[in-house]
Design an enzyme around this catalytic site. Structure first.
Site, PDB file in Angstrom:
ATOM      1  N   ASP A 159       0.829  -1.208   0.000  1.00  0.00           N
ATOM      2  CA  ASP A 159       0.000   0.000   0.000  1.00  0.00           C
ATOM      3  C   ASP A 159       0.862   1.257   0.000  1.00  0.00           C
ATOM      4  OD1 ASP A 159       1.074  -0.055   2.500  1.00  0.00           O
ATOM      5  OD2 ASP A 159      -0.817  -0.069   3.591  1.00  0.00           O
ATOM      6  N   CYS A 216       4.824   0.060   2.905  1.00  0.00           N
ATOM      7  CA  CYS A 216       5.431  -1.216   3.303  1.00  0.00           C
ATOM      8  C   CYS A 216       6.798  -1.042   3.967  1.00  0.00           C
ATOM      9  CB  CYS A 216       5.514  -2.159   2.122  1.00  0.00           C
ATOM     10  SG  CYS A 216       6.257  -1.407   0.671  1.00  0.00           S
ATOM     11  N   HIS A 273       8.462  -2.669  -3.814  1.00  0.00           N
ATOM     12  CA  HIS A 273       7.883  -3.245  -2.600  1.00  0.00           C
ATOM     13  C   HIS A 273       8.928  -3.820  -1.633  1.00  0.00           C
ATOM     14  CE1 HIS A 273       4.875  -4.938  -0.047  1.00  0.00           C
ATOM     15  NE2 HIS A 273       5.386  -6.148  -0.172  1.00  0.00           N
TER      16      HIS A 273
END
Lengths: 265, 151
Positions: A83, A86, A260
């Site tokens: 989101d 992270c 990510h």
């Protein structure tokens, strides 16, 4: 004729000048976010690293080799929700999990957090909102001082209200550190923006992703060295390991895949 | 009490105790769970809006302060400004993508006052007519393009 062609093309694409496309685009974005939220907790369970092999095709040699390399040093990982928060959430959970077993480090960190509030107010952050996030953060640290276990910590981090409060404070710490040292950090900011503008656009808002500059700042202000294992499509059979700052022994390790971060054990 | 209400309660107290110049919350128009506020703004002295009175409407969702509030001008006098549409919508980045939970009603009001104060020519945005015709009622449903910070 030309006009007709343009009208034809518009009709083919289904373009309607009286329709509000923004609303449709944003509704779709929201739907995607909700789908992710529905199937992925903010912090996942500790999972054996070998399951990561199944996420990539067996023919995907670059990634399969890199996962094998990762297994030489690590055995498990926790998935963090994608989101845009992270890095902060993974750092926060991974570090506090260590603090459960290290009370003297917990005291040191609590001291850092306690003094950070006045520093930030001095830098011009609104004292009203800073205090709100600060007191919540301290509240969680006080829970760690008592008999909090990993399960309770996991519960705290998976409760969106609580969890986001912690993420915000970490973001504010990064922003404060960058602004306090703007002479140095202005050299790393692109697009002709000032450090303050960069913080307002890329650090303080929720969901803005983190890069080297954010990691450098968070590890410096907290005094918590972090190792990042970079797994991307670059040539080579191994992951690239970076430690922030590079002369310290890392307290926790994050796995970076483009866009990510997950937590490694 | 929901965390949004708790936070707004604290903001309201702070704003009443120590209101910034030209910013006043209309406490008669607050809704019971504080999800809607009306704030009266006065144009700063020495600016194009000196002495003018404006009304700002705030709407807060349950995810506030993690989600930004919806903020629009209302009432009879919508400021004529290159970033304010005639339906009251405001093009200001902190109201959408640059919103941060560390901001507050007070910081939004101050940003809007400062946006008005730095204006050099009273005029509507160039795309006012088409935007007002097609936009959603909620300005947060517009994907804004932020042009410049000069006005």
């Amino acid at each position: 004729m030309a006009t007709e062609n343009i009208e034809d093309a518009k009709a083919q694409m289904g373009y309607d000048p009286t329709t509000n496309y923004d609303e449709a685009t944003m509704a779709q974005q929201r739907q995607i976010e909700q789908e992710i939220a529905g199937c992925q907790p903010l912090i996942g369970k500790e999972t054996d690293l070998k399951t990561l092999h199944d996420e990539y095709s067996p023919e995907d040699k670059i990634y399969q080799d890199k996962i094998t390399d990762l297994q030489r040093k690590h055995s498990a990982y926790r998935r963090i929700r994608m989101d845009g928060n992270c890095f902060y959430r993974g750092f926060g959970f991974g570090y506090m999990e260590k603090l459960l077993k290290d009370k003297s480090e917990l005291q040191r960190f609590k001291e850092v957090v306690t003094t950070s509030k006045d520093e930030m107010i001095k830098l011009g952050f609104p004292s009203f909102t800073i205090e709100d996030f600060h007191s919540n953060f301290i509240e969680v640290l006080e829970k760690l001082e008592k008999d909090c276990g990993v399960d309770e910590l996991l519960e705290i981090f998976n409760d969106q209200g609580y969890s986001d409060y912690l993420v915000v404070y970490l973001r504010l710490l990064v922003s404060g550190h960058l602004q306090k040292n703007d002479d140095f950090f202005m050299n790393f900011i692109e697009g002709g923006r000032s450090v303050k503008e960069f913080c307002a656009q890329e650090v303080e808002p929720m969901g803005k992703e983190s890069d080297h500059i954010h990691i450098t700042a968070l590890t410096a202000i907290t005094g918590v060295p972090v190792c990042i294992e970079y797994m991307d499509r670059s040539e080579g059979h191994g992951v690239t390991t970076l430690v922030f700052p590079d002369d310290k022994t890392p307290v926790l390790t994050l796995l970076y895949k483009p866009g990510h971060y997950d937590l490694l054990y | 009490m929901a965390s949004m209400e708790k936070r707004l309660q604290k903001e309201l107290q702070a704003l009443q105790r120590d209101p910034p110049v030209g910013v006043k919350v209309d406490t008669d128009k607050l809704t019971s769970n504080l999800s809607e506020w009306t704030v009266n703004l006065t144009g700063a002295p020495g600016t194009l809006y000196e002495g003018e009175n404006f009304v700002l409407h705030f709407k807060f969702g349950s995810r506030y302060p993690f989600d930004s509030p919806q903020v629009i001008f209302g009432g009879a006098n919508i400021p004529v400004h290159p970033h304010v549409y005639s339906n009251g919508h405001i093009c200001l980045s902190i109201l959408t993508e640059d919103w941060s939970p560390a901001l507050s009603v007070q910081s939004v009001c101050l940003s809007i006052v400062s946006m008005l104060s730095s204006c050099k020519e009273k005029k509507r945005p160039p795309d006012n007519a088409i935007y007002v015709k097609t936009c959603s009622k909620n300005p947060k449903k517009t994907r804004w393009w932020y042009h410049d910070d000069q006005v």
